[in-house]
Design an enzyme around this catalytic site. Structure first.
Site, short mmCIF file in Angstrom:
data_model
loop_
_atom_site.label_atom_id
_atom_site.label_comp_id
_atom_site.label_asym_id
_atom_site.label_seq_id
_atom_site.Cartn_x
_atom_site.Cartn_y
_atom_site.Cartn_z
CB SER A 186 -0.95 0.01 1.20
OG SER A 186 -0.22 -0.02 2.41
CG HIS A 214 -4.14 -1.62 -0.18
ND1 HIS A 214 -4.66 -0.34 -0.17
CD2 HIS A 214 -3.73 -1.85 1.09
CE1 HIS A 214 -4.55 0.18 1.03
NE2 HIS A 214 -3.98 -0.72 1.82
CE LYS A 244 -6.95 -0.99 3.13
NZ LYS A 244 -7.41 -1.63 4.37
#
Length: 397
Positions: A186, A214, A244
């Site tokens: 990330s 991610h 996310k």
């Protein structure tokens, strides 16, 4: 008054952080976390959110969360193993397994406690874990909690992984060996060399664990990094978040039925913490519907990411070696990175500075997270502000 020792510790250390530019001030949003946010009454272009597909503000997901709340209540009322497993939890886990192309899945309250619980449920002090040196803090904590020997290998260096796996295997000191890595890192936006990791896992009989926090919703047409490489059948633990790209909250592990059955009787956050709210489950199921029915949002986040990257690079910024929409602008010195972020905010762009200990000392950066919800006009305005601030602070010429 309380403890004098505690007060001295807090005063000394807070002042030390502030003097070095390492103290993070938390900004409060007066709006939803969309492409434009409001902070202290000012509207800003938001480039700091993990809301990759813009789903945190999706109207249909909000509607489904309300429906689930009306049916089941605001909370599950108990841990999963007593009577906190609602029909909607079962439906969510079934849908997650289908989405990740695995036999089963288990949902946790957050990605952080998913790693904290899942690793220690399988690994113990008789074992060793080979961990990428840039793995997320939750992986590091999960490894520590397991009691296993932690062997760090050089970032994404499969040769180093093989050397250390061979040493660990030949030492005869460990019952089980695990290799664990982020799917997408990330801070830099680079991607794990999964074919190399799987090759090492097969050669040295390593349990493979990929944290795709991610990558899920972004890589592999949305299914994730493991799917991107076509290796769903080769990875033991596929971990991801529901906070996310999916825009809600929670974490999960997808894998074989036996693995999930074991985690449901041994993963401590699952056993000792009340389960995900019905509203969260309802919204996540709808997010999975959206992502399964169309790749439009995934295509859009890549388009926006590539556009922003190209613009920043042409202006002369150091954007590292990102292979995903995550776009760091590496400034270097911590105080300058903080100042750069502050000036961006004053000009109309919210892009938070990331400094030590989140990234190595001397690599302070402003990390940009373009989403599917950004328009070209927003990104053009952000690039113009970047150019102005970059020249003003001498970061670009």
């Amino acid at each position: 008054m309380g403890s004098k020792a505690l007060q001295k510790f807090l005063n000394d250390n807070l002042n030390d952080l502030k003097s070095k530019g390492l103290y993070n001030e938390i900004n409060v949003l007066e709006s939803g976390n969309g492409p434009i946010i409001k902070v202290k009454g000012k509207e800003l272009i938001n480039l700091s959110s993990n809301n990759y597909l813009g789903l945190a503000n999706n109207a249909k997901m909000i509607e489904e969360s309300i429906k689930a709340t009306n049916k089941y209540g605001v909370g599950a009322g108990a841990v999963r193993t007593i009577n906190g497993t609602l029909k909607i939890h079962e439906e969510l886990e079934k849908r997650l397994a289908e989405f990740k192309h695995t036999e089963a899945s288990i949902a946790f309250q957050s990605g952080f406690n998913c790693n904290a619980g899942a690793i220690q449920a399988v690994m113990n002090k008789k074992d060793a874990i080979l961990s990428d040196e840039l793995n997320h803090a939750s992986i590091i904590d999960g490894c520590k909690l397991s009691g296993a020997k932690i062997i760090r290998y050089k970032h994404n260096d499969m040769q180093d992984l093989k050397v250390k796996a061979k040493e660990a295997r030949e030492s005869g000191l460990y019952e089980k060996l695990m290799v664990i890595s982020d799917g997408v890192f990330s801070m830099d936006g680079d991607v794990v060399n999964l074919p190399g990791l799987v090759e090492a896992a097969e050669e040295f009989d390593l349990i493979s664990y990929i944290d795709d926090a991610h990558g899920s919703g972004v890589m592999g047409k949305g299914v994730g990094t493991v799917k991107h490489f076509g290796l769903s059948h080769k990875v033991d633990f596929q971990m991801g978040t529901l906070s996310k790209a999916m825009g809600v909250v929670g974490g999960y592990v997808a894998g074989t039925q036996d693995l999930i059955d074991w985690l449901k009787v041994r993963a401590r956050p699952f056993l000792f913490s009340t389960s995900l709210t019905p509203a969260s489950c309802g919204a996540i199921i709808e997010a999975l519907n959206i992502m399964t029915n169309s790749t439009h949002l995934v295509d859009k986040v890549w388009e926006n990411g590539n556009y922003l990257k190209k613009g920043l690079k042409e202006l002369g910024f150091n954007i590292g070696h990102s292979e995903t929409p995550i776009t760091p602008c590496i400034i270097g010195e911590e105080k300058l990175a903080q100042q750069f972020s502050k000036r961006l905010m004053e000009e109309g762009v919210y892009a938070k500075a990331i400094v030590f200990p989140t990234v190595p000392m001397g690599t302070g950066r402003v990390r940009n997270m373009p989403t599917a919800a950004h328009t070209k006009e927003m990104l053009d305005k952000a690039l113009a502000i970047y150019e102005k601030v970059g020249k003003e602070l001498g970061v670009i010429k």
